[in-house]
Scaffold this active site. Sequence first.
Site, mmCIF file in Angstrom:
data_model
loop_
_atom_site.group_PDB
_atom_site.id
_atom_site.type_symbol
_atom_site.label_atom_id
_atom_site.label_comp_id
_atom_site.label_asym_id
_atom_site.label_seq_id
_atom_site.Cartn_x
_atom_site.Cartn_y
_atom_site.Cartn_z
ATOM 1 N N ARG A 152 -15.969 -77.315 63.534
ATOM 2 C CA ARG A 152 -17.202 -77.593 63.276
ATOM 3 C C ARG A 152 -17.205 -79.068 62.480
ATOM 4 O O ARG A 152 -18.320 -79.672 62.722
ATOM 5 C CB ARG A 152 -17.764 -76.429 62.531
ATOM 6 C CG ARG A 152 -18.319 -75.312 63.332
ATOM 7 C CD ARG A 152 -18.671 -74.196 62.522
ATOM 8 N NE ARG A 152 -19.486 -73.247 63.245
ATOM 9 C CZ ARG A 152 -19.409 -71.848 62.933
ATOM 10 N NH1 ARG A 152 -18.894 -71.364 61.717
ATOM 11 N NH2 ARG A 152 -19.970 -70.885 63.698
ATOM 12 N N HIS A 190 -13.538 -68.646 53.897
ATOM 13 C CA HIS A 190 -14.378 -68.570 55.310
ATOM 14 C C HIS A 190 -15.599 -68.111 55.202
ATOM 15 O O HIS A 190 -16.139 -67.140 55.819
ATOM 16 C CB HIS A 190 -13.464 -67.865 56.303
ATOM 17 C CG HIS A 190 -14.302 -68.226 57.900
ATOM 18 N ND1 HIS A 190 -14.418 -69.339 58.500
ATOM 19 C CD2 HIS A 190 -14.495 -67.033 58.609
ATOM 20 C CE1 HIS A 190 -15.190 -68.880 59.488
ATOM 21 N NE2 HIS A 190 -15.158 -67.636 59.929
ATOM 22 N N ASP A 241 -13.963 -73.621 60.936
ATOM 23 C CA ASP A 241 -14.593 -74.598 60.111
ATOM 24 C C ASP A 241 -14.230 -75.911 60.347
ATOM 25 O O ASP A 241 -14.915 -76.816 60.313
ATOM 26 C CB ASP A 241 -14.479 -74.019 58.757
ATOM 27 C CG ASP A 241 -14.878 -72.600 58.524
ATOM 28 O OD1 ASP A 241 -15.869 -72.308 58.656
ATOM 29 O OD2 ASP A 241 -14.085 -71.685 57.854
ATOM 30 N N ILE A 277 -16.157 -62.380 71.219
ATOM 31 C CA ILE A 277 -15.116 -63.275 71.020
ATOM 32 C C ILE A 277 -13.999 -62.880 71.789
ATOM 33 O O ILE A 277 -13.489 -63.691 72.489
ATOM 34 C CB ILE A 277 -14.623 -63.384 69.420
ATOM 35 C CG1 ILE A 277 -15.716 -63.708 68.623
ATOM 36 C CG2 ILE A 277 -13.342 -64.230 69.157
ATOM 37 C CD1 ILE A 277 -15.634 -63.433 67.000
HETATM 38 N N1 APR Z 1 -10.538 -51.292 67.507
HETATM 39 C C1 APR Z 1 -10.309 -52.205 68.462
HETATM 40 N N2 APR Z 1 -11.548 -52.875 68.768
HETATM 41 C C2 APR Z 1 -12.657 -52.550 68.149
HETATM 42 C C3 APR Z 1 -12.623 -51.604 66.921
HETATM 43 C C4 APR Z 1 -11.405 -50.993 66.835
HETATM 44 N N3 APR Z 1 -11.599 -50.025 66.077
HETATM 45 N N4 APR Z 1 -13.879 -51.454 66.746
HETATM 46 C C5 APR Z 1 -14.800 -52.345 67.376
HETATM 47 N N5 APR Z 1 -13.860 -53.168 68.259
HETATM 48 C C6 APR Z 1 -14.446 -53.935 69.139
HETATM 49 C C7 APR Z 1 -15.787 -53.448 69.859
HETATM 50 O O1 APR Z 1 -15.549 -52.501 70.967
HETATM 51 C C8 APR Z 1 -15.904 -54.934 70.592
HETATM 52 O O2 APR Z 1 -15.427 -55.059 71.743
HETATM 53 O O3 APR Z 1 -14.457 -55.269 68.755
HETATM 54 C C9 APR Z 1 -15.079 -55.987 69.577
HETATM 55 C C10 APR Z 1 -16.311 -56.693 68.725
HETATM 56 O O4 APR Z 1 -17.117 -57.361 69.731
HETATM 57 P P1 APR Z 1 -18.525 -57.979 69.256
HETATM 58 O O5 APR Z 1 -19.117 -56.694 68.758
HETATM 59 O O6 APR Z 1 -19.089 -58.759 70.446
HETATM 60 O O7 APR Z 1 -18.282 -58.923 68.085
HETATM 61 P P2 APR Z 1 -17.961 -60.551 67.851
HETATM 62 O O8 APR Z 1 -18.945 -61.460 68.145
HETATM 63 O O9 APR Z 1 -16.675 -60.492 69.023
HETATM 64 O O10 APR Z 1 -17.339 -60.411 66.335
HETATM 65 C C11 APR Z 1 -16.094 -59.884 66.086
HETATM 66 O O11 APR Z 1 -15.286 -61.525 64.625
HETATM 67 O O12 APR Z 1 -15.874 -63.558 63.875
HETATM 68 C C12 APR Z 1 -15.846 -62.134 63.381
HETATM 69 O O13 APR Z 1 -17.552 -61.866 62.205
HETATM 70 C C13 APR Z 1 -17.280 -61.546 63.360
HETATM 71 O O14 APR Z 1 -16.157 -59.551 62.594
HETATM 72 C C14 APR Z 1 -16.713 -60.152 63.726
HETATM 73 C C15 APR Z 1 -15.787 -60.029 64.705
#
Ligand code: APR
Length: 314
Positions: A155, A179, A152, A15
Amino acid sequence: SSSPKVALLGASGGIGQPLGLLLKQDKLIANLALYDVVNTPGVAADLSHIDTNAKVSAYTGSGELHAAVEGADVVVIPAGVPRKPGMTRDDLFNTNAGIVRDLVAVIAKASPKALIAIITNPVNSTVPIASEVLKKAGVYDKRRVFGVTTLDVVRAQAFVAELKGLDASKTTVPVIGGHAGITIIPLLSQVKPATKFTDDEIKKLTPRIQDAGTEVVNAKAGAGSATLSMALAGARFTNALLRGLKGENNVQCSYVASDAVKGVEYFSTPVELGPNGVEKILGVGKVSAYEQQLIDAAVSELNKNVQKGVAFVK
Ligand code: APR
Protein backbone atom coordinates in the site's frame (compact mmCIF):
# COMPACT_ATOMS: atom_id res chain seq x y z
CA SER A 1 13.08 -29.67 0.78
CA SER A 2 13.88 -29.88 -2.94
CA SER A 3 10.16 -30.12 -3.73
CA PRO A 4 8.69 -27.56 -1.39
CA LYS A 5 5.27 -28.00 0.15
CA VAL A 6 3.13 -25.04 1.12
CA ALA A 7 0.04 -25.51 3.30
CA LEU A 8 -2.63 -22.80 3.15
CA LEU A 9 -4.97 -22.79 6.17
CA GLY A 10 -8.21 -20.92 5.52
CA ALA A 11 -7.94 -21.72 1.81
CA SER A 12 -11.64 -21.26 1.01
CA GLY A 13 -11.95 -17.70 2.27
CA GLY A 14 -11.86 -14.28 0.72
CA ILE A 15 -8.07 -14.16 1.04
CA GLY A 16 -7.49 -17.91 0.82
CA GLN A 17 -8.95 -18.40 -2.67
CA PRO A 18 -7.04 -15.69 -4.55
CA LEU A 19 -3.94 -16.52 -2.49
CA GLY A 20 -4.27 -20.16 -3.57
CA LEU A 21 -4.58 -18.96 -7.18
CA LEU A 22 -1.37 -16.96 -6.90
CA LEU A 23 0.51 -19.76 -5.11
CA LYS A 24 -0.59 -22.23 -7.82
CA GLN A 25 1.38 -20.02 -10.23
CA ASP A 26 4.54 -19.95 -8.09
CA LYS A 27 7.13 -22.12 -9.83
CA LEU A 28 8.94 -22.75 -6.53
CA ILE A 29 6.01 -24.75 -5.09
CA ALA A 30 5.72 -28.50 -5.77
CA ASN A 31 2.82 -29.27 -3.43
CA LEU A 32 0.05 -26.93 -2.41
CA ALA A 33 -2.14 -28.27 0.41
CA LEU A 34 -5.44 -26.44 0.89
CA TYR A 35 -7.06 -26.69 4.31
CA ASP A 36 -10.29 -25.13 5.57
CA VAL A 37 -13.34 -26.13 7.58
CA VAL A 38 -15.46 -25.88 4.38
CA ASN A 39 -15.26 -26.03 0.57
CA THR A 40 -11.68 -27.14 0.01
CA PRO A 41 -12.56 -29.96 -2.45
CA GLY A 42 -14.21 -27.45 -4.78
CA VAL A 43 -11.44 -24.89 -4.55
CA ALA A 44 -8.81 -27.59 -5.04
CA ALA A 45 -10.57 -29.15 -8.04
CA ASP A 46 -10.85 -25.72 -9.63
CA LEU A 47 -7.19 -24.76 -9.04
CA SER A 48 -5.94 -28.21 -10.08
CA HIS A 49 -7.11 -27.53 -13.66
CA ILE A 50 -4.58 -24.73 -14.04
CA ASP A 51 -1.63 -25.86 -16.18
CA THR A 52 1.17 -25.18 -13.72
CA ASN A 53 3.22 -27.84 -11.90
CA ALA A 54 2.18 -27.30 -8.27
CA LYS A 55 0.14 -30.33 -7.18
CA VAL A 56 -3.02 -29.24 -5.34
CA SER A 57 -4.64 -31.30 -2.59
CA ALA A 58 -7.66 -30.67 -0.36
CA TYR A 59 -8.12 -31.21 3.38
CA THR A 60 -11.34 -30.45 5.24
CA GLY A 61 -12.00 -30.23 8.95
CA SER A 62 -9.75 -30.64 11.97
CA GLY A 63 -9.41 -34.41 11.42
CA GLU A 64 -7.45 -33.71 8.24
CA LEU A 65 -5.35 -30.81 9.53
CA HIS A 66 -2.39 -32.96 10.58
CA ALA A 67 -2.10 -34.45 7.08
CA ALA A 68 -2.51 -31.02 5.50
CA VAL A 69 0.48 -29.53 7.29
CA GLU A 70 2.65 -32.66 7.61
CA GLY A 71 6.03 -32.07 6.00
CA ALA A 72 5.15 -28.51 4.98
CA ASP A 73 8.08 -26.16 4.42
CA VAL A 74 5.83 -23.11 4.72
CA VAL A 75 2.41 -22.79 6.36
CA VAL A 76 0.41 -19.70 5.48
CA ILE A 77 -2.54 -18.85 7.73
CA PRO A 78 -5.39 -16.56 6.65
CA ALA A 79 -8.03 -18.60 8.60
CA GLY A 80 -10.38 -16.53 10.72
CA VAL A 81 -13.07 -13.88 10.62
CA PRO A 82 -12.49 -10.50 8.92
CA ARG A 83 -13.46 -6.99 10.06
CA LYS A 84 -16.77 -5.23 9.42
CA PRO A 85 -17.20 -1.43 9.43
CA GLY A 86 -16.61 0.06 12.88
CA MET A 87 -14.37 -2.80 14.02
CA THR A 88 -10.66 -2.59 14.77
CA ARG A 89 -8.38 -5.55 14.12
CA ASP A 90 -8.24 -6.08 17.89
CA ASP A 91 -12.03 -6.64 17.90
CA LEU A 92 -11.31 -9.91 16.04
CA PHE A 93 -9.23 -11.22 18.92
CA ASN A 94 -11.95 -13.24 20.67
CA THR A 95 -12.64 -15.40 17.62
CA ASN A 96 -9.30 -15.49 15.85
CA ALA A 97 -7.00 -16.04 18.83
CA GLY A 98 -8.46 -19.50 19.42
CA ILE A 99 -8.33 -20.38 15.72
CA VAL A 100 -4.62 -19.54 15.47
CA ARG A 101 -3.79 -21.29 18.77
CA ASP A 102 -5.48 -24.52 17.66
CA LEU A 103 -3.97 -24.51 14.16
CA VAL A 104 -0.45 -23.86 15.45
CA ALA A 105 -0.76 -26.62 18.06
CA VAL A 106 -1.13 -29.10 15.19
CA ILE A 107 1.69 -27.50 13.17
CA ALA A 108 3.92 -27.91 16.24
CA LYS A 109 3.36 -31.68 16.00
CA ALA A 110 3.09 -32.28 12.26
CA SER A 111 5.58 -29.79 10.81
CA PRO A 112 7.64 -28.33 13.66
CA LYS A 113 10.29 -27.03 11.23
CA ALA A 114 7.86 -25.16 8.98
CA LEU A 115 8.11 -21.45 8.43
CA ILE A 116 4.77 -20.04 9.63
CA ALA A 117 3.37 -16.92 7.95
CA ILE A 118 0.40 -15.49 9.83
CA ILE A 119 -2.17 -13.29 8.10
CA THR A 120 -5.00 -13.78 10.61
CA ASN A 121 -5.66 -10.57 12.53
CA PRO A 122 -4.92 -9.07 14.94
CA VAL A 123 -1.42 -9.97 13.68
CA ASN A 124 0.18 -7.95 16.52
CA SER A 125 -1.30 -10.56 18.90
CA THR A 126 -1.64 -13.70 16.76
CA VAL A 127 2.12 -13.90 16.16
CA PRO A 128 2.84 -13.93 19.92
CA ILE A 129 0.04 -16.51 20.30
CA ALA A 130 1.68 -18.78 17.73
CA SER A 131 5.07 -18.33 19.39
CA GLU A 132 3.71 -19.21 22.85
CA VAL A 133 2.03 -22.36 21.50
CA LEU A 134 5.30 -23.44 19.86
CA LYS A 135 7.22 -22.70 23.10
CA LYS A 136 4.77 -24.86 25.07
CA ALA A 137 5.33 -27.68 22.56
CA GLY A 138 9.09 -27.25 22.88
CA VAL A 139 9.64 -26.52 19.18
CA TYR A 140 9.85 -22.72 19.12
CA ASP A 141 12.42 -21.11 16.84
CA LYS A 142 11.96 -17.36 16.71
CA ARG A 143 13.41 -17.26 13.20
CA ARG A 144 10.46 -19.25 11.82
CA VAL A 145 7.36 -17.29 12.87
CA PHE A 146 6.24 -14.30 10.81
CA GLY A 147 3.41 -11.82 10.82
CA VAL A 148 2.68 -10.88 7.23
CA THR A 149 2.86 -7.08 7.04
CA THR A 150 3.65 -7.04 3.33
CA LEU A 151 0.30 -5.40 2.54
CA ASP A 152 1.38 -2.30 4.46
CA VAL A 153 4.47 -2.14 2.25
CA VAL A 154 2.44 -2.77 -0.91
CA ARG A 155 0.00 0.00 0.00
CA ALA A 156 2.73 2.46 0.95
CA GLN A 157 4.46 1.81 -2.38
CA ALA A 158 1.21 2.25 -4.32
CA PHE A 159 0.30 5.50 -2.54
CA VAL A 160 3.79 7.02 -2.78
CA ALA A 161 4.12 6.13 -6.46
CA GLU A 162 0.71 7.60 -7.17
CA LEU A 163 1.42 10.85 -5.31
CA LYS A 164 4.88 11.35 -6.79
CA GLY A 165 4.28 10.00 -10.28
CA LEU A 166 6.83 7.18 -9.82
CA ASP A 167 6.88 3.69 -11.34
CA ALA A 168 5.10 1.74 -8.59
CA SER A 169 6.94 -1.46 -9.47
CA LYS A 170 10.29 0.23 -8.84
CA THR A 171 9.32 2.14 -5.69
CA THR A 172 10.31 0.71 -2.31
CA VAL A 173 8.99 1.94 1.04
CA PRO A 174 9.94 0.18 4.28
CA VAL A 175 7.03 -0.05 6.73
CA ILE A 176 7.96 -1.04 10.28
CA GLY A 177 6.27 -1.63 13.65
CA GLY A 178 3.09 -3.67 13.71
CA HIS A 179 0.01 -4.28 11.60
CA ALA A 180 -2.73 -2.08 13.07
CA GLY A 181 -3.40 1.66 13.25
CA ILE A 182 -0.65 3.69 14.90
CA THR A 183 1.65 0.68 15.11
CA ILE A 184 2.06 0.85 11.30
CA ILE A 185 5.05 3.13 10.59
CA PRO A 186 5.93 3.98 7.00
CA LEU A 187 9.52 5.23 6.69
CA LEU A 188 9.05 7.91 4.04
CA SER A 189 12.60 9.12 4.75
CA GLN A 190 13.86 5.80 3.31
CA VAL A 191 11.84 5.68 0.08
CA LYS A 192 13.74 4.46 -2.98
CA PRO A 193 14.34 6.02 -5.40
CA ALA A 194 15.24 8.87 -2.99
CA THR A 195 12.18 11.12 -2.84
CA LYS A 196 11.55 14.38 -0.99
CA PHE A 197 8.23 14.89 0.78
CA THR A 198 6.86 18.12 2.23
CA ASP A 199 5.73 18.04 5.86
CA ASP A 200 2.17 18.32 4.61
CA GLU A 201 2.61 15.28 2.36
CA ILE A 202 4.12 13.25 5.22
CA LYS A 203 1.28 14.18 7.57
CA LYS A 204 -1.31 13.09 5.00
CA LEU A 205 0.39 9.96 3.64
CA THR A 206 1.27 8.48 7.03
CA PRO A 207 -2.30 8.22 8.39
CA ARG A 208 -3.56 7.09 4.99
CA ILE A 209 -1.12 4.15 5.05
CA GLN A 210 -2.00 3.43 8.70
CA ASP A 211 -5.75 3.41 8.00
CA ALA A 212 -5.71 1.91 4.50
CA GLY A 213 -7.29 -1.32 5.71
CA THR A 214 -10.23 0.62 7.10
CA GLU A 215 -10.65 2.34 3.71
CA VAL A 216 -11.30 -1.11 2.24
CA VAL A 217 -13.49 -2.28 5.15
CA ASN A 218 -15.72 0.80 4.73
CA ALA A 219 -15.87 0.53 0.93
CA LYS A 220 -16.89 -3.14 1.23
CA ALA A 221 -19.68 -2.00 3.56
CA GLY A 222 -20.00 -5.14 5.67
CA ALA A 223 -18.69 -7.69 3.15
CA GLY A 224 -15.31 -7.94 4.90
CA SER A 225 -11.81 -6.50 4.63
CA ALA A 226 -9.01 -6.53 2.05
CA THR A 227 -8.82 -9.86 0.25
CA LEU A 228 -7.30 -9.34 -3.23
CA SER A 229 -4.48 -7.00 -2.23
CA MET A 230 -3.87 -9.14 0.88
CA ALA A 231 -3.67 -12.25 -1.27
CA LEU A 232 -1.07 -10.57 -3.50
CA ALA A 233 0.91 -9.50 -0.45
CA GLY A 234 0.67 -13.00 1.06
CA ALA A 235 1.88 -14.60 -2.16
CA ARG A 236 4.76 -12.15 -2.47
CA PHE A 237 5.84 -12.90 1.08
CA THR A 238 5.47 -16.67 0.67
CA ASN A 239 7.58 -16.53 -2.47
CA ALA A 240 10.25 -14.62 -0.54
CA LEU A 241 10.27 -17.29 2.20
CA LEU A 242 10.66 -20.02 -0.43
CA ARG A 243 13.53 -18.16 -2.12
CA GLY A 244 15.14 -17.87 1.32
CA LEU A 245 14.76 -21.63 1.83
CA LYS A 246 16.61 -22.14 -1.46
CA GLY A 247 19.43 -19.99 -0.18
CA GLU A 248 18.52 -16.96 -2.28
CA ASN A 249 18.75 -14.38 0.49
CA ASN A 250 16.34 -11.51 0.19
CA VAL A 251 14.95 -8.73 2.36
CA GLN A 252 11.33 -8.28 3.43
CA CYS A 253 9.62 -6.25 6.15
CA SER A 254 7.96 -8.68 8.56
CA TYR A 255 6.60 -8.71 12.13
CA VAL A 256 8.90 -11.08 14.02
CA ALA A 257 10.49 -11.61 17.44
CA SER A 258 13.05 -8.83 17.36
CA ASP A 259 15.36 -6.72 19.47
CA ALA A 260 15.44 -3.97 16.86
CA VAL A 261 13.57 -1.56 19.14
CA LYS A 262 14.02 -1.41 22.92
CA GLY A 263 11.12 -2.31 25.18
CA VAL A 264 9.09 -4.50 22.84
CA GLU A 265 9.48 -8.16 21.95
CA TYR A 266 8.00 -8.23 18.44
CA PHE A 267 8.58 -5.60 15.80
CA SER A 268 8.55 -5.42 12.04
CA THR A 269 11.67 -4.12 10.34
CA PRO A 270 13.39 -5.24 7.15
CA VAL A 271 14.72 -8.75 7.76
CA GLU A 272 17.00 -10.89 5.62
CA LEU A 273 15.40 -14.23 4.78
CA GLY A 274 17.40 -17.41 4.30
CA PRO A 275 17.24 -21.19 4.74
CA ASN A 276 16.22 -20.92 8.42
CA GLY A 277 13.74 -18.10 8.00
CA VAL A 278 15.06 -14.90 9.57
CA GLU A 279 18.81 -14.83 8.90
CA LYS A 280 19.38 -11.28 10.05
CA ILE A 281 17.30 -8.45 11.48
CA LEU A 282 18.34 -5.33 9.64
CA GLY A 283 16.69 -2.90 12.08
CA VAL A 284 15.00 0.46 11.59
CA GLY A 285 17.95 2.28 10.00
CA LYS A 286 18.21 6.06 10.07
CA VAL A 287 14.82 7.63 10.82
CA SER A 288 13.52 11.20 10.93
CA ALA A 289 12.44 12.89 14.18
CA TYR A 290 8.81 12.43 13.12
CA GLU A 291 9.34 8.72 12.46
CA GLN A 292 11.06 8.33 15.85
CA GLN A 293 7.94 9.84 17.49
CA LEU A 294 5.80 7.28 15.65
CA ILE A 295 8.06 4.45 16.86
CA ASP A 296 7.85 5.68 20.47
CA ALA A 297 4.06 5.91 20.25
CA ALA A 298 3.78 2.42 18.74
CA VAL A 299 5.81 0.65 21.42
CA SER A 300 3.29 0.83 24.27
CA GLU A 301 0.40 -0.10 21.98
CA LEU A 302 2.37 -3.05 20.59
CA ASN A 303 3.26 -4.21 24.09
CA LYS A 304 -0.43 -4.34 25.01
CA ASN A 305 -1.15 -6.39 21.89
CA VAL A 306 1.74 -8.77 22.61
CA GLN A 307 0.79 -9.23 26.29
CA LYS A 308 -2.82 -9.94 25.32
CA GLY A 309 -1.65 -12.73 23.01
CA VAL A 310 0.76 -14.19 25.54
CA ALA A 311 -1.86 -14.10 28.32
CA PHE A 312 -4.37 -15.88 26.07
CA VAL A 313 -2.10 -18.93 25.71
CA LYS A 314 -1.02 -18.93 29.39
N1 APR B 1 -9.63 -23.61 10.43
C1 APR B 1 -9.49 -23.37 9.10
N2 APR B 1 -10.16 -22.44 8.45
C2 APR B 1 -11.00 -21.69 9.15
C3 APR B 1 -11.20 -21.85 10.54
C4 APR B 1 -10.46 -22.87 11.18
N3 APR B 1 -10.56 -23.11 12.49
N4 APR B 1 -12.10 -20.94 10.95
C5 APR B 1 -12.45 -20.23 9.87
N5 APR B 1 -11.80 -20.68 8.77
C6 APR B 1 -11.90 -20.27 7.38
C7 APR B 1 -13.31 -19.94 6.94
O1 APR B 1 -14.04 -21.12 6.66
C8 APR B 1 -13.05 -19.10 5.70
O2 APR B 1 -12.97 -19.89 4.54
O3 APR B 1 -11.18 -19.07 7.18
C9 APR B 1 -11.68 -18.46 5.99
C10 APR B 1 -11.76 -16.96 6.26
O4 APR B 1 -12.26 -16.35 5.12
P1 APR B 1 -13.12 -15.01 5.19
O5 APR B 1 -14.17 -15.13 6.22
O6 APR B 1 -13.51 -14.68 3.81
O7 APR B 1 -12.06 -13.93 5.75
P2 APR B 1 -10.84 -13.22 4.96
O8 APR B 1 -11.30 -11.95 4.38
O9 APR B 1 -10.18 -14.21 4.09
O10 APR B 1 -9.89 -12.83 6.19
C11 APR B 1 -9.28 -13.81 6.98
O11 APR B 1 -7.24 -12.57 7.38
O12 APR B 1 -6.53 -10.39 6.98
C12 APR B 1 -7.09 -11.28 7.90
O13 APR B 1 -8.41 -9.83 9.26
C13 APR B 1 -8.46 -10.88 8.33
O14 APR B 1 -8.44 -12.30 10.20
C14 APR B 1 -8.96 -12.16 8.90
C15 APR B 1 -8.35 -13.21 8.00
